[in-house]
Design an enzyme around this catalytic site. Structure first.
Site, PDB file in Angstrom:
ATOM      1  N   GLY A   8     -32.575  27.247  24.624  1.00 39.71           N
ATOM      2  CA  GLY A   8     -33.838  26.558  24.332  1.00 39.71           C
ATOM      3  C   GLY A   8     -34.101  25.484  25.375  1.00 39.71           C
ATOM      4  CE1 TYR A 143     -36.750  21.972  11.937  1.00 42.61           C
ATOM      5  CE2 TYR A 143     -36.827  20.039  10.526  1.00 42.61           C
ATOM      6  CZ  TYR A 143     -36.559  20.613  11.748  1.00 42.61           C
ATOM      7  OH  TYR A 143     -36.090  19.834  12.773  1.00 42.61           O
TER       8      TYR A 143
HETATM    9  N1  SER Z   1     -39.358  16.590  14.309  1.00 38.73           N
HETATM   10  C1  SER Z   1     -39.048  17.476  13.229  1.00 38.73           C
HETATM   11  C2  SER Z   1     -40.268  17.931  12.544  1.00 38.73           C
HETATM   12  O1  SER Z   1     -41.163  17.148  12.405  1.00 38.73           O
HETATM   13  C3  SER Z   1     -38.130  16.822  12.251  1.00 38.73           C
HETATM   14  O2  SER Z   1     -36.818  16.870  12.681  1.00 38.73           O
HETATM   15  O3  SER Z   1     -40.330  19.041  12.109  1.00 38.73           O
END
Ligand code: SER
Length: 318
Positions: A8, A143
């Protein structure tokens, strides 16, 4: 760390981490891993080796590890929180099936692995203020589900197979080089672009919505310092809370206004981003990271704001 693969390498963190690692360990020792369609460009391309490293195809990772005698992998492949809600199956495929492939390569070739976790690994039932290192992790986003699983699977590979896995729970990361994409904390990057361009900024989350944030140089130091830390001192592994600043939209707006007095901000709340932000900590307790490997940030909101505005003015004037 002698030979390193960054998976990445063209993303928000990867693009800067690869260059920082090359600075510290030598250009030839850091391979920029990418997926077709997101090839390295400019300095990233010219300064060192690169190769296809697609987490959904473990063979591509194994090939690079073998060819460059890689001993440390930074696995930064992931979808951020908002985009993962619209593509949950892909988020799982990249975040977890992909991690599995990386860990299997690491087990085979004896590599250490860093795979970031996040403030997103927490949920509404987590204590939101001074969120402890070891606490409830019941996230409601895909997530978050992938990040908790990342922590567990990484610990599992350490305990079961002795793979040297280590990680931090990153806050929202702010940088001026490569834009984040599809995260809940992206507004804290976008606001600086608006300030420098002289446009009014529209915040997607309400005043009073606090989240941990961090300037990129501190995030890079954390990732490198943890992988260099003496393993004997580590009581935790996956993943350490790290913190440097916490603010709401009003806080960052006022910090910018100090340097851009006529900057204007309004609100247009995005219900998904608001719900996600409300489920995350206001501020984490990072005592364990400080005690176990000497974590210490260098930038607070004011120092970051000054630097971001300076760097972005140069970047956007080109
Ligand atoms: N920056 C990330 C997000 O906003 C959080 O770890 O998804």
């Amino acid at each position: 760390m002698k030979n390193i693969l960054v998976i990445g390498s063209t993303g928000q963190i990867g693009s800067e981490l690869t260059m920082e690692l090359r600075k510290r360990y030598g250009n030839e020792h850091v391979v920029a891993g990418y997926i077709p369609g997101a090839e390295p460009k400019g300095d990233l391309k010219d300064s060192g080796p690169m190769g296809i490293a697609d987490v959904t195809d473990g063979e591509t990772i194994g090939k690079i590890v073998k060819e460059y005698k890689v001993d440390t992998i930074y696995n930064l492949a992931a979808l951020l929180s908002v985009v993962a809600e619209s593509k949950p199956a892909l988020a799982w495929k990249i975040g977890i099936d992909g991690l599995w492939n990386v860990l299997e390569v690491a087990r085979t070739y004896g590599c250490a692995v860093f795979t970031p976790s996040s403030i997103g690994s927490f949920g509404v039932s987590t204590p939101h203020v001074k969120t402890p290192q070891d606490t409830i992790q019941r996230p409601s986003t895909m997530y978050g589900v992938t990040k908790v699983t990342t922590e567990l699977l990484s610990d599992y590979y350490y305990v079961k197979y002795g793979v040297d896995t280590r990680s931090v729970r990153f806050p929202g990361i702010i940088s001026y080089k490569t834009l984040p994409g599809g995260g809940t904390t992206d507004y804290a990057v976008d606001i600086y672009y608006a300030a420098v361009r002289g446009t009014k900024f529209v915040a997607p989350v309400k005043a009073g919505t606090y989240m941990d944030m961090m300037y990129m140089p501190d995030a890079l130091n954390a990732a490198i310092q943890l992988m260099e830390a003496d393993a004997v001192r580590l009581k935790h592994r996956n993943a350490f809370n790290i913190a440097s600043m916490s603010f709401d939209p009003e806080g960052i707006y006022q910090a910018i206004k100090k340097y851009v007095p006529d900057f204007e901000m309004g609100y247009d709340i995005d219900p998904l981003k608001q719900a996600i932000a409300d489920s995350w900590p206001d501020c984490m307790d990072d005592t364990c990271a400080r005690e176990e490997w000497g974590w210490k940030p260098h930038y607070d909101l004011d120092a970051m704001t000054k630097d971001m505005l300076e760097k972005l003015r140069v970047k956007l004037s080109k």
